[in-house]
Design a protein around this motif. Structure first.
Motif, PDB file in Angstrom:
ATOM      1  N   ARG A   1       3.057  -1.614  14.032  1.00 58.13           N
ATOM      2  CA  ARG A   1       4.685  -1.535  13.931  1.00 58.13           C
ATOM      3  C   ARG A   1       5.185  -1.500  12.557  1.00 58.13           C
ATOM      4  N   ASN A   2       4.850  -2.433  11.806  1.00 62.96           N
ATOM      5  CA  ASN A   2       5.196  -2.592  10.390  1.00 62.96           C
ATOM      6  C   ASN A   2       4.773  -1.369   9.696  1.00 62.96           C
ATOM      7  N   MET A   3       3.744  -0.844   9.741  1.00 65.83           N
ATOM      8  CA  MET A   3       3.337   0.615   8.832  1.00 65.83           C
ATOM      9  C   MET A   3       4.206   1.694   9.434  1.00 65.83           C
ATOM     10  N   ALA A   4       4.405   1.707  10.707  1.00 60.67           N
ATOM     11  CA  ALA A   4       5.361   2.689  11.472  1.00 60.67           C
ATOM     12  C   ALA A   4       6.791   2.815  10.807  1.00 60.67           C
TER      13      ALA A   4
ATOM     14  N   ASP B   1      -8.530   0.066  -3.590  1.00 59.98           N
ATOM     15  CA  ASP B   1      -7.136  -0.421  -3.459  1.00 59.98           C
ATOM     16  C   ASP B   1      -6.972  -1.376  -2.244  1.00 59.98           C
ATOM     17  N   LEU B   2      -8.074  -1.153  -1.160  1.00 59.65           N
ATOM     18  CA  LEU B   2      -8.003  -1.831  -0.008  1.00 59.65           C
ATOM     19  C   LEU B   2      -9.276  -2.370   0.010  1.00 59.65           C
ATOM     20  N   LYS B   3      -9.560  -3.767  -0.019  1.00 60.94           N
ATOM     21  CA  LYS B   3     -10.818  -4.540   0.052  1.00 60.94           C
ATOM     22  C   LYS B   3     -11.468  -4.883   1.341  1.00 60.94           C
ATOM     23  N   ILE B   4     -12.814  -4.981   1.252  1.00 62.95           N
ATOM     24  CA  ILE B   4     -13.407  -5.620   2.474  1.00 62.95           C
ATOM     25  C   ILE B   4     -12.695  -6.902   2.997  1.00 62.95           C
ATOM     26  N   ASN B   5     -12.605  -6.765   4.631  1.00 57.81           N
ATOM     27  CA  ASN B   5     -11.958  -7.888   5.030  1.00 57.81           C
ATOM     28  C   ASN B   5     -10.336  -7.915   4.844  1.00 57.81           C
ATOM     29  N   GLU B   6     -10.013  -7.092   4.102  1.00 59.18           N
ATOM     30  CA  GLU B   6      -8.464  -7.020   3.871  1.00 59.18           C
ATOM     31  C   GLU B   6      -7.597  -6.465   5.018  1.00 59.18           C
ATOM     32  N   SER B   7      -6.526  -7.052   5.499  1.00 52.45           N
ATOM     33  CA  SER B   7      -5.893  -6.692   6.470  1.00 52.45           C
ATOM     34  C   SER B   7      -4.680  -5.761   6.094  1.00 52.45           C
ATOM     35  N   LEU B   8      -4.643  -4.649   7.211  1.00 51.22           N
ATOM     36  CA  LEU B   8      -3.605  -3.806   7.069  1.00 51.22           C
ATOM     37  C   LEU B   8      -2.412  -4.233   7.701  1.00 51.22           C
ATOM     38  N   PRO B   9      -1.195  -3.527   7.277  1.00 53.64           N
ATOM     39  CA  PRO B   9      -0.106  -3.722   8.038  1.00 53.64           C
ATOM     40  C   PRO B   9      -0.105  -3.686   9.552  1.00 53.64           C
TER      41      PRO B   9
ATOM     42  N   GLY C   1      -5.479  -8.017  13.734  1.00 53.80           N
ATOM     43  CA  GLY C   1      -4.991  -6.708  13.381  1.00 53.80           C
ATOM     44  C   GLY C   1      -6.145  -5.686  12.966  1.00 53.80           C
ATOM     45  N   ALA C   2      -5.758  -4.866  12.128  1.00 44.64           N
ATOM     46  CA  ALA C   2      -6.773  -4.007  11.596  1.00 44.64           C
ATOM     47  C   ALA C   2      -7.218  -4.370  10.189  1.00 44.64           C
ATOM     48  N   ILE C   3      -8.391  -4.606  10.052  1.00 42.72           N
ATOM     49  CA  ILE C   3      -9.035  -5.078   8.903  1.00 42.72           C
ATOM     50  C   ILE C   3      -9.943  -4.166   8.190  1.00 42.72           C
TER      51      ILE C   3
ATOM     52  N   MET D   1       0.831  -1.290   0.005  1.00 48.82           N
ATOM     53  CA  MET D   1      -0.132   0.036  -0.091  1.00 48.82           C
ATOM     54  C   MET D   1       1.069   1.186   0.106  1.00 48.82           C
ATOM     55  N   ILE D   2       0.567   2.140  -0.854  1.00 46.88           N
ATOM     56  CA  ILE D   2       1.255   3.427  -1.007  1.00 46.88           C
ATOM     57  C   ILE D   2       0.608   4.576  -0.590  1.00 46.88           C
ATOM     58  N   LEU D   3       1.373   5.119   0.622  1.00 50.35           N
ATOM     59  CA  LEU D   3       0.682   6.342   1.165  1.00 50.35           C
ATOM     60  C   LEU D   3       1.375   7.498   0.732  1.00 50.35           C
ATOM     61  N   ASN D   4       0.766   8.526   0.240  1.00 54.71           N
ATOM     62  CA  ASN D   4       1.277   9.901  -0.143  1.00 54.71           C
ATOM     63  C   ASN D   4       1.152  10.673   0.876  1.00 54.71           C
ATOM     64  N   LEU D   5       2.397  10.794   1.658  1.00 53.85           N
ATOM     65  CA  LEU D   5       2.572  11.495   2.937  1.00 53.85           C
ATOM     66  C   LEU D   5       3.444  12.806   2.688  1.00 53.85           C
ATOM     67  N   ASP D   6       2.938  14.019   3.121  1.00 55.18           N
ATOM     68  CA  ASP D   6       3.813  15.021   3.095  1.00 55.18           C
ATOM     69  C   ASP D   6       4.395  15.481   4.438  1.00 55.18           C
TER      70      ASP D   6
END
Length: 129
Positions: free
Chosen positions: A40-43, A29-37, A73-75, A1-6
């Motif tokens: 810790r991994n996202m950070a 781009d993120l589907k229902i019931n899909e897990s996010l990182p 985790g986050a879904i 997943m690509i996050l455009n952060l400034d």
């Protein structure tokens, strides 16, 4: 997943993460019931404190866009949200302010509707058409 952060923006990083994930869900781009990182991994991936990601995930949970499970985790939540969800009231408040800002910047109703329709197709096509 690509996050455009400034990182130079006045907008907080947690809010940018929240907005980017919301847009990714809306675009499909993120589907229902899909897990996010994991938090810790996202950070680590973004290069921010894990509390920043945790705050973003919890905000998305409070808005009804994510479910958080200790084991999984986050879904991405089952969408669209129900009619009685408080998020729709917040959308109305946000839209009211946005319309006021557009009006004050010189945008007329037709321009606003045209732009809104274009963006709605981009973000809403997966759930509402």
């Amino acid at each position: 997943m690509i996050l455009n952060l400034d990182f130079n923006s006045d907008k907080s990083i947690y809010l940018q993460i929240t907005e980017e994930i919301t847009k990714a869900i809306a675009k499909g781009d993120l589907k229902i019931n899909e897990s996010l990182p994991s938090v810790r991994n996202m950070a680590e991936y973004i290069g921010v404190n894990l509390h920043t990601v945790n705050k973003a995930y919890n905000e998305l949970k409070s808005e009804g866009f994510l479910n958080i499970d200790r084991r999984k985790g986050a879904i991405v939540a089952n969408l669209p949200l129900s009619e009685d969800n408080k998020t729709k009231n917040k959308c109305m408040e946000d839209l009211e302010l946005l319309i006021a800002k557009c009006y004050l910047s010189g945008m007329n109703k037709e321009e606003f509707i045209k732009l809104s329709s274009k963006l709605f197709k981009l973000y809403g096509v997966n759930y509402y058409e």
